[in-house]
Design an enzyme around this catalytic site. Sequence first.
Site, short mmCIF file in Angstrom:
data_model
loop_
_atom_site.label_atom_id
_atom_site.label_comp_id
_atom_site.label_asym_id
_atom_site.label_seq_id
_atom_site.Cartn_x
_atom_site.Cartn_y
_atom_site.Cartn_z
N TYR A 516 0.84 -1.20 0.00
CA TYR A 516 0.00 0.00 0.00
C TYR A 516 0.88 1.25 0.00
CZ TYR A 516 -3.75 3.26 1.09
OH TYR A 516 -4.62 4.31 1.04
N SER A 596 -6.56 0.79 -4.24
CA SER A 596 -6.66 2.23 -4.06
C SER A 596 -5.30 2.89 -4.26
CB SER A 596 -7.26 2.52 -2.67
OG SER A 596 -7.67 3.84 -2.55
N ASP A 679 -18.06 3.33 -7.32
CA ASP A 679 -16.92 3.80 -6.53
C ASP A 679 -16.89 5.32 -6.58
OD1 ASP A 679 -14.56 4.35 -5.23
OD2 ASP A 679 -13.38 2.86 -6.31
N HIS A 714 -15.96 1.32 -3.49
CA HIS A 714 -14.52 1.27 -3.28
C HIS A 714 -14.09 0.01 -2.54
CE1 HIS A 714 -10.67 3.21 -3.54
NE2 HIS A 714 -10.46 3.12 -2.25
#
Length: 744
Positions: A516, A596, A679, A714
Amino acid sequence: MRKSIFHLLILAPLSGLLAVPALAQIETPAPGNLVTEETILAYPETKTVDVVDELFGEYISDPYRWLENDVRENEDVAAWVKAQNAVTNSYLETIEGREVLAASMTKLFDYDALSAPTEAGGKFFYERKSGGQNQAVLYVREGKDGKERVLIDPASWSADGATALAEWKPSGDGKFLVYAIQDGGSDWRTLKVIDVEKGEVLTDTVEWAKFTNLAWMPKNTGFLYSRFPKPKEGGTFQSLNKNQAIYLHPLGADQSKDYKVYDTPDRPELNHSAELTSDKEWIIITSSSGTDDRYEMTLIKVDAPEIKRQTLVEGFDYSWSLIDGIGDTLYFTTNKDASRLRVVKTDVSKLESRDVMCDGPDAETTICGKDVFVFSEVVPEHSATIDSAAIVGDKLYVDFIDDAKSRVEVFALDGTPVGLIDLPGLGTVSELNGSAKTATGYFAFGSFNRPTTIYSFSDAGKSAIWAKPDFPFDPDTIEVKQQFYQSKDGTKIPMFVVHKKDLDLSEGAPTLLYGYGGFNISVLPQYKPAWMAWIEAGGVFASANLRGGGEYGKAWHDGGRLQNKQNVFDDFIAAGEYLIAEGVTPENGLAIEGRSNGGLLVGAVMNQRPDLFAAGHAAVGVMDMLRFDRFTAGRYWVDDYGYPDKEQDFKTLLSYSPYHNIKSGTEYPALMVTTADTDDRVVPGHSFKYTARLQALDTGDKPHLIRIETRAGHGSGKPTDKLIEEYADIYAFLAKATGLDVVK
């Protein structure tokens, strides 16, 4: 309260990219034709438009801008989505193993996923999501040993199971509970109230809540929440979120009667969240300008004859998070003078006069006296990073992140160390909660090989299982190791490596590497059925704790954002190189995954090192770094990414933007992009544009596909059946590309 460019490539002259015929020379396959690895994938023809932006002297072509339009409102985008899904589904039909993975995930989802309880008025409220259920159910129990009963079950809210219970909060006496409904994965919330004893839903309905906390006022007169103005027609899922305000909803009233408690019309970009101390003495309003942990705080006395707002913390300089209050003494965690945070307190009944800088005549800065709240230190900064804290009874419990795993220490309220809470191993503490009014607190604990177990505690050194699920596998057969490797600049990076204990690694095994690296978010050990399905199929799972996260405090976050964002990509690339060098995975056996901001990560490293990876999964990613701030919540992300309209930030963003840095003439790994039509956090146009360009340019014969879910957002609130179907598709795709035999 814790909570969201590559080699400089100028896309001019216009004839360069705009002349690409979008693979028009490749015919769209007839229905039923299967795409195989031996054939060139027949991607749908994607039209281009003549759009060029001049930014700081550079001409940036954006031929797929039309794909930014809302798929729910634009027929051309909807047709493109349908055509892309048809190609993706046809390719997936050629892959063996989807049914095997789906069956494995169904088994691995078959346990009671629990939340830590919230105690109110002698009642205990908690969520449980059992195997086969699409959404979590909220239960209530009268007393510790009382019989539980279902309070809210979202199963009847929609036919497809895509409407979820989101945030909820019981009143202090446990008589009422306000809860949020999330439909189709959207960030928008509808708030309702239920009478706990009767199980009846009241008439109260609040619309357009978003990014909200929920806080009950004393005597159940109403609750505080945060909302935005109703969006203009057609802008529900794309328009920028501005002018958030805090409202008080009187119980039993129509929303039109809600009272605006706090807003900042002169600064419409600010967000605001309200919470009350557990003794209902004080309202604390926390304001933020983006995703960075820099807050101002405002104080309101609950029982004052009229609302008087006092500035508790001025200036968006540091992180501040309320732990709780006991009378006039409030406790906070903060990174002021402590990169890895510390605990402080203040007596809000006292103000002290201090010399501060202020504006003088003729706009000159001068020194003037000002009454301010003074904070004193309770728990100093440690070598580990504070993640959360709670006051339970007369003790302070602090959850530290120690090399990306949890440790809970206990202190007296004056900061005197008392001891540690026993934890069952290497893993993550979450949902730490309790109050000064109760003697018992609770937390959830989990790890890669351990679904969440709920513990209670009432003193140092003592914790007891409050609720434990029957695990759908034997955790003792799974090995979890933490290793450290060096990034490009020599920084030591932690990484967890997980696999079956009896796995033969003499020649390595196909490996799924997750990352991430952003927004001060710490990626800690956690159980996910999809990851475990990969492990049980004979693969290795690895999770790297990249810079940009919060594992080592503010310096670690700062080391991976703004002008330092390349460090995140270097950390991830180094993780892949380490796994190959150590023989964990063969050179053609490494798949990467991120969601994301992690989807951005996958797109960026695919451009920078396409030779290193066999396959990738970029989920709901931020792919156009020059336009991310123009949609919904994107404007908040400038804290981590920078401002596209500022030259220095623009050059950095352009250097790694996945959409702009695809290298034509380069063999790219197999790639699955995933997004969803609802989203409204990272709008799907990011993934649409990136996929269109990846397919249009000469990027090799390996599949570059996009899977677009309907009635999903999302990620949060997605029903279990959709999760199983989605990840069976994705991991079968990655298994084929890396050589993982899931059918054996």
